[in-house]
Design an enzyme around this catalytic site. Structure first.
Site, mmCIF file in Angstrom:
data_model
loop_
_atom_site.group_PDB
_atom_site.id
_atom_site.type_symbol
_atom_site.label_atom_id
_atom_site.label_comp_id
_atom_site.label_asym_id
_atom_site.label_seq_id
_atom_site.Cartn_x
_atom_site.Cartn_y
_atom_site.Cartn_z
ATOM 1 N N LYS A 1 47.257 32.755 49.065
ATOM 2 C CA LYS A 1 46.047 33.487 48.682
ATOM 3 C C LYS A 1 46.419 34.418 47.541
ATOM 4 O O LYS A 1 47.568 34.831 47.416
ATOM 5 C CB LYS A 1 45.544 34.271 49.906
ATOM 6 C CG LYS A 1 44.452 35.274 49.609
ATOM 7 C CD LYS A 1 43.234 35.103 50.491
ATOM 8 C CE LYS A 1 42.039 35.948 49.995
ATOM 9 N NZ LYS A 1 41.381 35.403 48.815
ATOM 10 N N CYS B 1 38.626 35.024 39.437
ATOM 11 C CA CYS B 1 37.835 35.208 40.662
ATOM 12 C C CYS B 1 36.414 35.622 40.270
ATOM 13 O O CYS B 1 36.237 36.635 39.591
ATOM 14 C CB CYS B 1 38.465 36.266 41.570
ATOM 15 S SG CYS B 1 37.414 36.631 42.998
HETATM 16 C C1 SIN Z 1 37.808 35.784 46.582
HETATM 17 O O1 SIN Z 1 38.739 36.359 47.186
HETATM 18 O O2 SIN Z 1 36.710 36.336 46.364
HETATM 19 C C2 SIN Z 1 38.011 34.387 46.090
HETATM 20 C C3 SIN Z 1 39.205 34.276 45.230
HETATM 21 C C4 SIN Z 1 38.940 33.517 43.972
HETATM 22 O O3 SIN Z 1 37.925 32.824 43.849
HETATM 23 O O4 SIN Z 1 39.753 33.607 43.045
#
Ligand code: SIN
Length: 311
Positions: free
Chosen positions: A53, A136
């Site tokens: 992540k 993001c």
């Molecule tokens: C998010 O954490 O909002 C998604 C991450 C991303 O789309 O880069």
């Protein structure tokens, strides 16, 4: 568990900007959070590497719920980059890496110093490559959503590249008018590969409550509906840059994966399909590509990459 022995028909090994992968398939950042046991399971399910992540310089709670909603053709998420911060997460990266799992660390930041500091920490922790998340759709510019601007993309890429020896992948946004100048800016800044793409900004409304479903109003669309959009970007970027492309967006089965390879992807990321198909998706895609290679008399994955441009 070693996956090598299970690839019965043909090798799917690929060289992604110096990173040797036993399969071109990886998990897309974010879908499995930061769970180390789950990332180990991903690798044991047949990926070439695992992608974490996105990690920021400091811990962040992300957006309040609801942060995810299923829509026709995919999923909208608006997590808001929740993460425990790079110092804590570096310990987890080390644990994964010490267990023999090749880790690609996805990260974001707000300033050049934070970007470089995080990349140094993630490299020290044992990451084998870095994926710079500049795209993001659920945060504003101060959290690194800068892949809509070629100048900033180049500046951040060059700064990170100057402090790391690791292969650096830059993840681009589909939420732009013209992606080519941004892909070229990443290449000019020293990116070793480009990840194409992050999610497409969208929204959903609850007609009973008469208000947006997501607390953040908008979210990023992933899943099958994103595939034609991201595939087109892979196609166009393949003709515009020399560095490898990592295709990402709506890969739901091995046929989608083959399309992305033929369009010009060297490696692939699978995200939403993990939610709908489980971990078995990686093995299914590996087997499907392998079978397709045998039937079409390909000896090496390289022979397929970008082939649709030549016909
Ligand atoms: C998010 O954490 O909002 C998604 C991450 C991303 O789309 O880069």
């Amino acid at each position: 568990m070693s996956y090598e022995g299970e690839l019965t028909k043909i090798s799917l090994a690929v060289d992604l900007a110096g990173l040797k992968l036993r399969s071109p398939i990886m998990n897309a950042s974010g879908v499995l959070g930061i769970s180390i046991p789950l990332l180990k399971r991903v690798y044991n399910s047949g990926t070439g590497a695992v992608i974490t992540k996105s990690i920021g310089p400091l811990s962040r709670p992300g957006h309040p719920n609801p942060t995810m909603v299923h829509v026709e053709g995919g999923v909208l998420n608006s997590m808001g980059l929740p993460n425990p911060g790079v110092d804590y997460f570096s310990i987890e990266v080390k644990e994964l890496s010490d267990a023999g799992v090749p880790v690609i660390a996805s990260f974001f930041a707000s300033t050049i110093d934070e970007f470089t500091d995080s990349s140094i920490k993630l490299e020290r922790a044992g990451a084998r490559a870095l994926e710079l998340n500049l795209s993001c759709p659920n945060v504003s510019g101060e959290s690194g959503m800068c892949a809509t601007d070629p100048y900033t993309t180049e500046k951040v890429t060059a700064a990170v590249k100057s402090v790391t020896k690791l292969p650096l992948f830059v993840k681009l946004s589909p939420n732009v008018t013209d992606i080519i100048p941004i892909a070229k800016a990443a290449e000019f800044g020293g990116a070793d590969a480009i990840t194409v793409t992050n999610t497409l900004k969208g929204m959903a409304i609850d007609i009973d409550f008469k208000k947006p479903i997501l607390s953040n109003v908008t979210g990023g669309l992933s899943g099958p509906a994103l595939k034609p959009v991201a595939l087109r970007y892979v196609w166009e970027i393949y003709e515009a840059v020399k560095i490898p492309i990592i295709g990402c967006g709506g890969i739901n089965n091995w046929r989608d994966a083959v399309e992305y390879l033929l369009a010009g992807s060297t490696a692939l990321e699978v995200g939403t399909a993990i939610m709908t198909h489980g971990f078995e998706i990686f093995n299914e895609i590996n087997e499907g590509i392998s079978q397709y290679m045998v039937e079409n008399k390909f000896n090496d994955l390289k022979e397929m990459i970008g082939l649709a441009h030549k016909s």
